[in-house]
Design a protein around this motif. Structure first.
Motif, PDB file in Angstrom:
ATOM      1  N   GLU A  77      37.016  18.009  34.333  1.00  0.00           N
ATOM      2  CA  GLU A  77      37.858  18.927  34.732  1.00  0.00           C
ATOM      3  C   GLU A  77      38.833  18.300  36.051  1.00  0.00           C
ATOM      4  O   GLU A  77      37.914  18.237  36.922  1.00  0.00           O
ATOM      5  N   GLY A  78      40.115  18.150  36.152  1.00  0.00           N
ATOM      6  CA  GLY A  78      40.598  17.717  37.206  1.00  0.00           C
ATOM      7  C   GLY A  78      40.722  16.095  37.061  1.00  0.00           C
ATOM      8  O   GLY A  78      40.250  15.566  35.988  1.00  0.00           O
ATOM      9  N   VAL A  79      41.510  15.355  38.185  1.00  0.00           N
ATOM     10  CA  VAL A  79      41.738  13.972  38.178  1.00  0.00           C
ATOM     11  C   VAL A  79      40.819  13.395  39.210  1.00  0.00           C
ATOM     12  O   VAL A  79      41.161  13.596  40.453  1.00  0.00           O
ATOM     13  N   LYS A 124      45.565  26.186  32.365  1.00  0.00           N
ATOM     14  CA  LYS A 124      47.146  25.576  32.513  1.00  0.00           C
ATOM     15  C   LYS A 124      47.169  25.075  34.288  1.00  0.00           C
ATOM     16  O   LYS A 124      47.881  24.015  34.220  1.00  0.00           O
ATOM     17  N   SER A 125      46.387  25.584  35.161  1.00  0.00           N
ATOM     18  CA  SER A 125      46.356  25.061  36.321  1.00  0.00           C
ATOM     19  C   SER A 125      45.532  23.863  36.890  1.00  0.00           C
ATOM     20  O   SER A 125      45.689  23.535  37.576  1.00  0.00           O
ATOM     21  N   ILE A 126      44.783  23.502  35.860  1.00  0.00           N
ATOM     22  CA  ILE A 126      43.719  22.651  36.122  1.00  0.00           C
ATOM     23  C   ILE A 126      43.801  21.428  35.202  1.00  0.00           C
ATOM     24  O   ILE A 126      43.543  21.648  33.767  1.00  0.00           O
ATOM     25  N   PRO A 127      44.501  20.098  35.409  1.00  0.00           N
ATOM     26  CA  PRO A 127      44.527  19.290  34.461  1.00  0.00           C
ATOM     27  C   PRO A 127      43.203  18.556  33.824  1.00  0.00           C
ATOM     28  O   PRO A 127      42.330  18.916  34.706  1.00  0.00           O
ATOM     29  N   THR A 128      43.070  17.840  33.061  1.00  0.00           N
ATOM     30  CA  THR A 128      42.112  17.216  32.694  1.00  0.00           C
ATOM     31  C   THR A 128      42.240  15.607  32.768  1.00  0.00           C
ATOM     32  O   THR A 128      43.350  15.218  32.635  1.00  0.00           O
TER      33      THR A 128
END
Length: 184
Positions: A77-79, A124-128
């Protein structure tokens, strides 16, 4: 002749042949008789699982002194920041244990990985981001604990390689016989 099996363990399957009612196990995949998992992948993890009926080989294979490499792809979760990747590489502390140094990197370009059933949660608001970790140890839920420690929880985990044995394009739930020499 001893048998060695490369199996692509799907998500939600235990790395054993028996379980509680309702649990998915290795028994549903028509694997050869008398083989056992050489190591484990937890129920929530996917990918390469080695099975064999060669007990002495399994014992040697699992001995931590052998330090054989295991490559994992983790969708987090996140970059992850450069600092987080560096911390993973140097080893992180979790549950009072300091992991050994490993190789860690963001997978570039990001891989196209087959969908999982059930799918990974989507926000939607948190990239993977897919990262790769190459470890020489295998503590319980280690990759998940490591990525969470640096602030990027693992959403999906796939073991891609053990020693020189790679998962390749073997589909989830499929298996094939291999030679002992294919492993190390």
């Amino acid at each position: 002749m001893p048998r060695y099996i490369l199996f692509n363990k799907p998500f939600g399957v235990l790395s054993q042949f028996t379980g509680e009612p309702g649990q998915r196990t290795l028994s549903e995949f028509s694997l050869p008789a008398h083989v056992y998992a050489a190591g484990r992948l937890d129920k929530d993890s996917e990918g390469l699982l080695l099975l064999s009926d060669d007990g002495p080989f399994i014992k040697r294979f699992l001995d931590p002194a052998n330090n054989h490499e295991r490559k994992y792809w983790a969708e987090v979760e996140g970059v992850p920041t450069r600092d987080a990747i560096e911390k993973l590489s140097h080893g992180v502390e979790f549950k009072g244990y300091l992991s050994k140094p490993c190789r860690a990197r963001i997978v570039e370009p990001q891989p196209i990985v087959a969908k999982r059933d059930p799918p990974v949660r989507f926000r939607k608001s948190i990239p993977t981001c897919w990262i790769e970790l190459v470890l020489t140890e295998g503590k319980n839920r280690q990759v998940r604990r490591m990525t969470a420690t640096v602030g990027f929880p693992t959403l999906r985990l796939i073991r891609k390689r053990i020693g020189k044995l790679s998962l390749g394009d073997l589909a989830p739930g499929d298996w094939r016989e291999i030679q002992k020499s294919d492993i190390f």
